[in-house]
Design an enzyme around this catalytic site. Structure first.
Site, short mmCIF file in Angstrom:
data_model
loop_
_atom_site.label_atom_id
_atom_site.label_comp_id
_atom_site.label_asym_id
_atom_site.label_seq_id
_atom_site.Cartn_x
_atom_site.Cartn_y
_atom_site.Cartn_z
N GLY A 10 0.83 -1.21 0.00
CA GLY A 10 0.00 0.00 0.00
C GLY A 10 0.86 1.26 0.00
N ARG A 72 0.77 -4.88 -5.23
CA ARG A 72 0.86 -5.98 -4.27
C ARG A 72 1.31 -7.26 -4.97
NH1 ARG A 72 -0.84 -4.19 0.53
NH2 ARG A 72 -2.48 -2.61 0.62
N ASP A 103 5.28 -5.83 5.75
CA ASP A 103 5.67 -7.22 5.95
C ASP A 103 5.67 -8.04 4.66
OD1 ASP A 103 2.92 -6.95 5.91
OD2 ASP A 103 2.55 -8.56 7.34
N THR A 125 4.63 1.08 6.63
CA THR A 125 3.26 0.60 6.66
C THR A 125 2.43 1.50 7.55
OG1 THR A 125 1.70 -1.09 7.36
CG2 THR A 125 3.84 -1.17 8.42
N ASP A 127 -0.08 0.62 8.89
CA ASP A 127 -0.62 -0.25 9.94
C ASP A 127 0.28 -0.27 11.19
OD1 ASP A 127 -2.55 -0.89 8.06
OD2 ASP A 127 -1.54 -2.73 7.42
N ASP A 129 2.59 -2.28 12.05
CA ASP A 129 2.59 -3.60 12.69
C ASP A 129 3.88 -4.39 12.50
OD1 ASP A 129 2.28 -4.06 10.02
OD2 ASP A 129 0.52 -5.36 10.19
N ARG A 171 -5.60 -3.25 9.22
CA ARG A 171 -5.54 -4.70 9.02
C ARG A 171 -5.75 -5.44 10.35
NH1 ARG A 171 -1.74 -5.89 4.33
NH2 ARG A 171 -3.61 -5.83 3.07
O1 F6P Z 1 -1.63 -2.36 4.77
C1 F6P Z 1 -2.11 -1.08 4.53
C2 F6P Z 1 -3.59 -1.10 4.27
O2 F6P Z 1 -4.01 0.24 4.08
C3 F6P Z 1 -4.44 -1.80 5.32
O3 F6P Z 1 -4.66 -1.01 6.46
C4 F6P Z 1 -5.67 -2.11 4.53
O4 F6P Z 1 -6.38 -3.21 5.08
C5 F6P Z 1 -5.13 -2.43 3.18
O5 F6P Z 1 -3.87 -1.80 3.08
C6 F6P Z 1 -5.99 -1.99 2.04
O6 F6P Z 1 -5.42 -2.47 0.87
P1 F6P Z 1 -5.78 -1.96 -0.57
O7 F6P Z 1 -5.18 -0.60 -0.75
O8 F6P Z 1 -5.13 -2.98 -1.45
O9 F6P Z 1 -7.27 -1.92 -0.68
#
Ligand code: F6P
Length: 343
Positions: A10, A72, A103, A125, A127, A129, A171
């Site tokens: 992301g 991704r 991660d 991130t 997140d 985490d 997440r």
């Molecule tokens: O890992 C970062 C994040 O923003 C999470 O908090 C969320 O669940 C996910 O990516 C959303 O992913 P995408 O941008 O692929 O919808």
């Protein structure tokens, strides 16, 4: 030296600051730097890269997103994917690779390092985490967005005497919810680390009304599990790293409906979504992304492959990428309990 740099997973505010730091250090030392487009996708199918010179590495500090693009894409999902990455690194004569990510991106980097690739990582991130490091690019900016949103939502909550449910990302951990909620004065924060039942939510809202507070702001993390909400496995789509797309569970809206039905209080839901990853990085993210970026370049110069900068006790130090991705950092109980003081 010719080095490549990529951003995976992301996007997050501060990525460009880190790219700039690695790149400008490299140029100062007379190295050649190449940007790899769209994360690991840029090291598959023949490679997709652009040369980065001073003009590309100027004027980007304050920009959100990533100038290199992201994805991704998971090379480990493809048969022989890691070998393909290694071949492309060789063919393009990259003597070092800087992988900036969370991660997922870093676990690919760790696998490449295991196979002898000249790779270093950088923690990113929203997140927050990753284990071992206290700083991840993008987290502070995301917390800022949540804080501002709560300040704004207080207006309607107070004026209309409503319950406002605010769904935030993060997440499987509750860092964004907890710290955003703490900074924005949330009246209840629901996070995956400390499950709460619907009965407890309803009881808390009733207690607040009885105590004279006729509005409430509830921050709910997209990853919470609670009866009445879709389970994580029912959310449907997953990404290339096998993560469920939690936003599709609509926990905020579902919880808002349950609260309204159970309490009779008018309730609205707001989903902050990708707004949390957008816009300019905070000053904190600019500074620390610059610091970890510069330190990643030092690791490259030292040939410290398989390592990455991390922040511990307010200082940049280094750790093995494999250790940083070994487990998820979760919100500790004392921080959760601190937020509860203000419910
Ligand atoms: O890992 C970062 C994040 O923003 C999470 O908090 C969320 O669940 C996910 O990516 C959303 O992913 P995408 O941008 O692929 O919808």
């Amino acid at each position: 030296m010719k080095l490549g740099i990529l951003t995976g997973g992301g996007d997050a505010p501060g990525l460009n600051a880190a790219i700039r730091a690695v790149g400008r250090r490299a140029l100062l030392n007379g190295d050649t730097i190449v940007g790899i487009r769209n994360g690991w996708a840029g090291l598959l199918d023949g490679g997709d890269m652009l040369r980065l010179k001073r003009p590309q590495l100027s004027g980007i500090l304050q920009l959100g997103g990533t100038m290199l693009g992201s994805s991704r894409t998971n090379p480990m999902k493809r048969e022989g994917g890691l070998d393909e990455v290694l071949t492309i690194i060789r063919e393009h004569e990259l003597e070092a690779l800087v992988a900036i990510g969370g991660d997922d991106t870093l676990s690919v980097a760790a696998k490449l390092a295991e196979r002898g690739a000249a790779v270093v990582g950088v923690p990113k991130t929203m997140d927050n985490d990753l284990s071992v490091t206290e700083y991840c690019i993008g987290f502070d900016s995301a917390v800022g967005v949540v804080t501002e949103a709560l300040d704004r939502l207080h207006t309607t909550a107070v004026s209309h005497h409503r319950v406002m449910v605010v769904e935030v990302m993060g997440r499987d951990t509750g860092w964004v919810a907890l710290l955003g909620g703490l900074a924005g004065g949330a009246d209840m924060i629901l996070i995956p680390e400390f499950p709460v039942s619907v009965d407890e939510v309803v009881a808390h809202l009733d207690t607040r009304r009885r105590a004279g507070s006729d509005f409430s702001i509830i921050v709910v993390s997209e990853g919470v599990e609670m009866e009445g909400l879709a389970g994580k496995d029912d959310a449907g789509a997953t990404d290339a790293f096998g993560h469920v797309q939690l936003g599709r569970r609509a926990v905020g809206e579902t919880l808002a409906r349950v609260i309204e039905d159970r309490t009779g209080h008018e309730t609205r839901a707001t989903v902050l979504g990708h707004v949390q990853r957008g816009g300019s990085p905070s000053a904190y993210d600019r500074i620390w992304a610059t610091r970890v970026g510069a330190s990643a370049y030092d690791l490259v110069r030292d040939g410290s492959w398989g390592m990455m900068p991390v922040v511990q006790c307010g200082a940049v130090t280094t750790a093995r990428i494999a250790d940083v991705v070994a487990e998820q950092r979760r919100v500790p109980r004392d921080l959760y309990e601190l937020a509860q003081v203000f419910y």
